[in-house]
Design a protein around this motif. Structure first.
Motif, PDB file in Angstrom:
ATOM      1  N   ARG A   1       0.813  -1.220   0.000  1.00 54.52           N
ATOM      2  CA  ARG A   1       0.000   0.000   0.000  1.00 54.52           C
ATOM      3  C   ARG A   1       0.847   1.272   0.000  1.00 54.52           C
ATOM      4  NH1 ARG A   1      -5.356   0.692   2.413  1.00 54.52           N
ATOM      5  NH2 ARG A   1      -5.109  -1.469   3.115  1.00 54.52           N
ATOM      6  N   ASP A   2       1.858   1.318   0.858  1.00 51.89           N
ATOM      7  CA  ASP A   2       2.674   2.533   0.971  1.00 51.89           C
ATOM      8  C   ASP A   2       3.495   2.776  -0.293  1.00 51.89           C
ATOM      9  OD1 ASP A   2       1.692   2.921   3.521  1.00 51.89           O
ATOM     10  OD2 ASP A   2       3.379   1.933   4.504  1.00 51.89           O
ATOM     11  N   LEU A   3       4.069   1.708  -0.849  1.00 52.66           N
ATOM     12  CA  LEU A   3       4.897   1.860  -2.045  1.00 52.66           C
ATOM     13  C   LEU A   3       4.040   2.263  -3.240  1.00 52.66           C
ATOM     14  CD1 LEU A   3       7.874   1.649  -2.719  1.00 52.66           C
ATOM     15  CD2 LEU A   3       7.511  -0.746  -3.362  1.00 52.66           C
ATOM     16  N   GLN A   4       2.851   1.690  -3.364  1.00 56.65           N
ATOM     17  CA  GLN A   4       1.943   2.068  -4.445  1.00 56.65           C
ATOM     18  C   GLN A   4       1.538   3.534  -4.330  1.00 56.65           C
ATOM     19  OE1 GLN A   4       0.837   0.273  -7.102  1.00 56.65           O
ATOM     20  NE2 GLN A   4      -0.510   1.896  -7.850  1.00 56.65           N
ATOM     21  N   THR A   5       1.235   3.947  -3.107  1.00 54.08           N
ATOM     22  CA  THR A   5       0.840   5.344  -2.879  1.00 54.08           C
ATOM     23  C   THR A   5       1.983   6.288  -3.224  1.00 54.08           C
ATOM     24  OG1 THR A   5      -0.682   4.678  -1.119  1.00 54.08           O
ATOM     25  CG2 THR A   5       0.005   6.978  -1.145  1.00 54.08           C
ATOM     26  N   LYS A   6       3.211   5.932  -2.806  1.00 56.04           N
ATOM     27  CA  LYS A   6       4.366   6.783  -3.096  1.00 56.04           C
ATOM     28  C   LYS A   6       4.620   6.849  -4.603  1.00 56.04           C
ATOM     29  CE  LYS A   6       8.277   9.001  -2.009  1.00 56.04           C
ATOM     30  NZ  LYS A   6       9.425   8.300  -1.395  1.00 56.04           N
ATOM     31  N   ALA A   7       4.509   5.714  -5.284  1.00 53.80           N
ATOM     32  CA  ALA A   7       4.749   5.698  -6.733  1.00 53.80           C
ATOM     33  C   ALA A   7       3.733   6.571  -7.464  1.00 53.80           C
ATOM     34  CB  ALA A   7       4.695   4.266  -7.248  1.00 53.80           C
ATOM     35  N   GLU A   8       2.479   6.511  -7.041  1.00 55.37           N
ATOM     36  CA  GLU A   8       1.463   7.348  -7.685  1.00 55.37           C
ATOM     37  C   GLU A   8       1.725   8.818  -7.416  1.00 55.37           C
ATOM     38  OE1 GLU A   8      -2.485   6.057  -6.740  1.00 55.37           O
ATOM     39  OE2 GLU A   8      -2.162   4.025  -7.502  1.00 55.37           O
ATOM     40  N   SER A   9       2.225   9.122  -6.224  1.00 55.01           N
ATOM     41  CA  SER A   9       2.557  10.506  -5.891  1.00 55.01           C
ATOM     42  C   SER A   9       3.706  11.020  -6.756  1.00 55.01           C
ATOM     43  CB  SER A   9       2.929  10.599  -4.415  1.00 55.01           C
ATOM     44  OG  SER A   9       3.359  11.899  -4.076  1.00 55.01           O
ATOM     45  N   VAL A  10       4.704  10.170  -6.988  1.00 53.36           N
ATOM     46  CA  VAL A  10       5.838  10.555  -7.828  1.00 53.36           C
ATOM     47  C   VAL A  10       5.382  10.874  -9.246  1.00 53.36           C
ATOM     48  CG1 VAL A  10       7.934   9.662  -8.935  1.00 53.36           C
ATOM     49  CG2 VAL A  10       7.559   9.300  -6.479  1.00 53.36           C
ATOM     50  N   LEU A  11       4.424  10.083  -9.750  1.00 51.94           N
ATOM     51  CA  LEU A  11       3.972  10.239 -11.138  1.00 51.94           C
ATOM     52  C   LEU A  11       2.877  11.284 -11.308  1.00 51.94           C
ATOM     53  CD1 LEU A  11       3.872   6.476 -12.203  1.00 51.94           C
ATOM     54  CD2 LEU A  11       5.627   8.179 -12.754  1.00 51.94           C
ATOM     55  N   ALA A  12       2.354  11.807 -10.220  1.00 54.76           N
ATOM     56  CA  ALA A  12       1.219  12.727 -10.295  1.00 54.76           C
ATOM     57  C   ALA A  12       1.524  13.975 -11.122  1.00 54.76           C
ATOM     58  CB  ALA A  12       0.779  13.130  -8.884  1.00 54.76           C
ATOM     59  N   GLY A  13       2.788  14.385 -11.140  1.00 56.73           N
ATOM     60  CA  GLY A  13       3.148  15.597 -11.870  1.00 56.73           C
ATOM     61  C   GLY A  13       3.564  15.374 -13.310  1.00 56.73           C
ATOM     62  N   GLN A  14       3.585  14.135 -13.765  1.00 59.19           N
ATOM     63  CA  GLN A  14       3.986  13.852 -15.151  1.00 59.19           C
ATOM     64  C   GLN A  14       2.904  14.300 -16.132  1.00 59.19           C
ATOM     65  OE1 GLN A  14       6.872  12.263 -16.536  1.00 59.19           O
ATOM     66  NE2 GLN A  14       7.705  12.756 -14.527  1.00 59.19           N
ATOM     67  N   ALA A  15       3.330  14.973 -17.191  1.00 59.15           N
ATOM     68  CA  ALA A  15       2.355  15.496 -18.156  1.00 59.15           C
ATOM     69  C   ALA A  15       1.805  14.421 -19.068  1.00 59.15           C
ATOM     70  CB  ALA A  15       3.012  16.602 -18.985  1.00 59.15           C
TER      71      ALA A  15
END
Length: 626
Positions: free
Chosen positions: A338-352
């Motif tokens: 859960r934590d790693l998935q959440t962090k990965a989505e956060s990292v990608l949130a700013g990708q255009a």
């Protein structure tokens, strides 16, 4: 003449009335030996056909077919389009009458519902007439009662993370909309506009939706989580919030392409379910929710009741005629962190554009995270996307070269350009000059020399390249228990084989597949990722030998120590960068890749439109593990 016909018909029954084995013959009407009545067969068939067609209005042998149809419609109005299949059974004859048994079978619940009724006919003026009555549909039905179907949804099984805690379960959502009945008609349009603005939805579309609904309608603008209800709603006249339940994850985006959605079944799904589904059910529509729907859904509770018709006073007592108790669906447990998935989505949130991060557990092969950027939408690009892997595929090519006799220290040639057939291959822009000429295979790998790998196509065949991919977990189609693509390695002619050596040509991979390559190298064995506990695929390829893995580890470690993966030095042990050109000639763009591993994780980072693996994809890994 009637007595002669009766005698002949009765004699016929004595001959065919039973069979020694096999299915019993369909019972047919008989002529009573005590009367001279003709068979009621034809009229009975008309009635049975009309009941199955749900249309009694054209029955010629009913006194008032229109009234019979209205009665039939009322009886089934509350049955949610559940209708029986009706078959005729034995007929008995009396004085100017015939009574036929009707067998009713409903696709209801897990085991169906069956019972028998009677259809009564009278004979007068040389013809049969059907005496319509509600009891022909069910023995206990009267002119004051009807049937009603009630369904109680089973509690859907949860989808759990790798700690056993539910990721997806039934949660409260909130319908935010306009209650038209609560405000004057003149204020509908303005309130709709204000609510659409607050919800950030299409204003003209919502205004039209409000206008098209009835004067007392509650028109939903959006269904959101509690924290997403706009504060401005309290100040909008007519705005209303209605709590509903839904089967959802912790956020709208959390692993959504993997987990899938739950909703009403499509008409096709209903038609193909053989009575198991109806429009009021909730089923998995995509992802794991769809694949494991039968397990997760459980068995809904349902009952068919005998109830009073509208306006009947005093109302008859409700009686349950058939019932099925609900059951709780089975839960499934995932490898997802859960934590790693959440962090990965956060990292990608700013990708255009489209970008993905896939993380595997080096020790178990479990899929810990499969995240993608908002632009990727609901399609599972991370696990099922099909892209040219570029130079990350050189890990596969290097294994093929090892199996052809090379070692990590073998000297190979890295010219600036190399012609194969009619096509000239070159290195990427900015390739270091000290990486040209006679270099070790490790140097060619860490600097990502295209021409050195293209030149090896003379000793590597298409079959050996495919076999090497198999040993690293790619190029073979596996049912891994979730939506996954493990790539295709199908080189054709010499030019295509040369292009395949550097991850282009007829080679396509998913980000999941390239994470499998990194995981196989890191673990020293062929890795086929799994997601659902108990649904692991087994490799059918030749295993990766320990000595082969050690040589590949040497090359990937050099890439981090002094090659194109230097930015990963603090977090990863080995890596391989990659770029791949795609698109129309003259307007080509570049995929950016980076695969890497350490003692715990194997990861792939992919950016659909980027500059290079080192500058575009590697920073995503740094953010994820920093």
């Amino acid at each position: 003449m009637r007595r002669i016909l009766a005698a002949i018909f009765a004699a016929t029954l004595l001959v065919v009335g039973c069979t020694p084995d096999g299915d019993a013959p369909t019972p047919s009407p008989s002529v009573s030996p005590k009367t001279d009545l003709p068979p009621v067969d034809a009229d009975l068939k008309q009635v049975v056909d009309a009941l199955n067609a749900k249309d009694l209005s054209k029955l010629a042998n009913v006194a008032d077919p229109k009234a019979a149809q209205e009665d039939f419609t009322t009886i089934f109005a509350g049955m949610d389009d559940i209708y029986p299949e009706v078959k005729s059974d034995a007929v008995t004859y009396g004085e100017n009458e015939a009574v036929a048994k009707l067998n009713y079978t409903y696709k209801f619940g897990m085991h169906g519902w069956t019972y028998t009724t009677e259809a009564k006919f009278t004979y007068a003026d040389d013809k049969w007439s059907f005496a319509w009555a509600p009891s022909a549909v069910h023995p206990e039905l009267t002119e004051q009662t009807r049937l009603r179907h009630i369904q109680q949804e089973a509690k859907r099984g949860s989808i759990n993370d790798n700690t056993g805690l539910a990721i997806v379960e039934e949660r409260s959502l909130f319908e935010v909309g306009l209650d038209k009945a609560s405000i004057p008609e003149a204020e509908w349009a303005g309130a709709a506009k204000a609510l659409a603005t607050a919800l950030k939805i299409d204003e003209p579309a919502f205004q039209k939706k409000v206008a098209d609904n009835g004067p007392k309608a509650f028109v939903v603008g959006a269904t959101v989580r509690q924290e997403a209800i706009p504060a401005a709603v309290v100040d909008i006249k007519g705005a209303h919030v209605n709590e509903v339940s839904a089967v959802v994850g912790p956020t709208d985006t959390f692993a959504a392409p993997l987990l899938g959605t739950v909703g009403q079944p499509t008409q096709k799904m209903i038609d193909e379910s053989k009575g198991e589904l109806s429009s009021i059910d909730r089923v998995g529509l995509s992802g794991l929710q769809s694949r494991y729907d039968k397990d997760l859904r459980g068995v809904p509770g349902a009952r068919i009741e005998l109830v009073g018709r509208k306006g009947v006073e005093p109302a008859p007592q409700v009686k349950v005629l058939a019932q099925q108790d609900p059951s709780i669906g089975k839960e499934i447990t995932l490898s997802l962190d859960r934590d790693l998935q959440t962090k990965a989505e956060s990292v990608l949130a700013g990708q255009a554009g489209i970008a993905t991060l896939v993380v595997l557990d080096v020790k178990t092969g479990g899929l810990l995270a499969a995240a993608q950027s908002p632009a990727a939408g609901s399609f599972p690009h991370a696990t099922y996307g099909k892209y040219a892997p570029g130079s990350t595929f050189k890990a596969v090519s290097a294994l093929a070269m090892l199996r052809a006799g090379s070692t990590a220290s073998t000297t190979v040639q890295c010219p600036a350009n190399l012609k194969v057939g009619s096509y000239t291959f070159g290195n990427y822009s900015g390739y270091p000059s000290n990486g040209l000429g006679s270099v070790s295979l490790t140097d060619a790998f860490k600097y990502s020399c295209n021409t050195a790998f293209v030149g090896a196509a003379g000793t590597v065949t298409g079959e050996s390249l495919k076999a090497s991919g198999g040993s690293l977990g790619v190029g073979t189609d596996y049912d891994a228990g979730f939506t996954s693509y493990f790539g295709t390695i199908e080189p054709g002619n010499s030019i295509d084989l040369a292009a395949s050596m550097i991850g282009q040509g007829q080679v396509t991979m998913s980000p999941l597949a390239m994470a499998s390559v990194a995981g196989s190298v890191a673990s020293g064995k062929t890795m086929i990722p799994w997601l659902v506990e108990g649904k692991q695929a087994t490799s059918t390829a030749a295993p990766l030998a320990a000595a082969e893995a050690q040589q590949l580890q040497t090359m990937m470690k050099a890439t981090v120590d002094s090659g194109t993966g230097k930015s990963l030095q603090s977090i990863m042990t080995g890596a391989k960068s990659g770029t791949a050109e795609w698109g129309k000639t003259g307007a080509q763009q570049t995929h950016a890749w980076m695969i890497a591993y350490n003692e715990n994780y194997a990861v792939s980072a992919f950016v659909e439109v980027g500059d290079s693996g080192g500058t575009t994809a590697a920073p995503l890994i740094v953010q994820l593990f920093s």
